[in-house]
Motif scaffolding. Sequence first.
Motif, PDB file in Angstrom:
ATOM      1  N   TYR A  14      -7.774 -30.334  29.908  1.00 37.42           N
ATOM      2  CA  TYR A  14      -6.433 -29.791  30.141  1.00 37.42           C
ATOM      3  C   TYR A  14      -6.403 -28.370  29.582  1.00 37.42           C
ATOM      4  O   TYR A  14      -6.747 -28.135  28.436  1.00 37.42           O
ATOM      5  N   GLN A  15      -6.007 -27.437  30.442  1.00 36.02           N
ATOM      6  CA  GLN A  15      -6.080 -26.020  30.110  1.00 36.02           C
ATOM      7  C   GLN A  15      -4.785 -25.439  29.557  1.00 36.02           C
ATOM      8  O   GLN A  15      -4.814 -24.423  28.870  1.00 36.02           O
ATOM      9  N   ARG A  16      -3.659 -26.048  29.861  1.00 37.90           N
ATOM     10  CA  ARG A  16      -2.361 -25.444  29.529  1.00 37.90           C
ATOM     11  C   ARG A  16      -1.574 -26.347  28.572  1.00 37.90           C
ATOM     12  O   ARG A  16      -0.499 -26.824  28.876  1.00 37.90           O
ATOM     13  N   VAL A  17      -2.148 -26.584  27.401  1.00 33.89           N
ATOM     14  CA  VAL A  17      -1.550 -27.462  26.399  1.00 33.89           C
ATOM     15  C   VAL A  17      -1.131 -26.624  25.203  1.00 33.89           C
ATOM     16  O   VAL A  17      -1.905 -25.812  24.705  1.00 33.89           O
ATOM     17  N   GLU A  18       0.110 -26.832  24.767  1.00 26.64           N
ATOM     18  CA  GLU A  18       0.603 -26.132  23.580  1.00 26.64           C
ATOM     19  C   GLU A  18       1.068 -27.127  22.541  1.00 26.64           C
ATOM     20  O   GLU A  18       1.766 -28.086  22.855  1.00 26.64           O
TER      21      GLU A  18
END
Length: 125
Positions: free
Chosen positions: A96-100
Amino acid sequence: MTRFAVLLMMVATPLMASTLARSEPARGNNGSVWIDVRTAQEYQLDHLPGAVLIPHTRIARGVSEQYPNRNTPINLYGADGVRSRMAMEALQALGYQRVEDLGSLNAIRGIEPATVSVQHTANNQ
């Protein structure tokens, strides 16, 4: 706590988590999904409106099943930032590339200061 109560919590918590996780997720301005990584009991006491409950112990399976697109923007939060950090690392390991990691629920609400991320390397131990 009685043995029966402990057993009931062990059985009920995954059922509650899967039921709660099916609710309509909150979506941020960029279409991001908000995920609460705390326990079902913590979630029931307080959570962000529309946040999906996926406890950090089930984060890999829960997110993979509900959000198979590895480009889904995901915002994670917990009670103090520890579990959300672990969840973020697990999701990143899955691609997963867009995890905050947004830390704690109180920090998001501005009730307490956000935690500061500290990275340890071999040189600054």
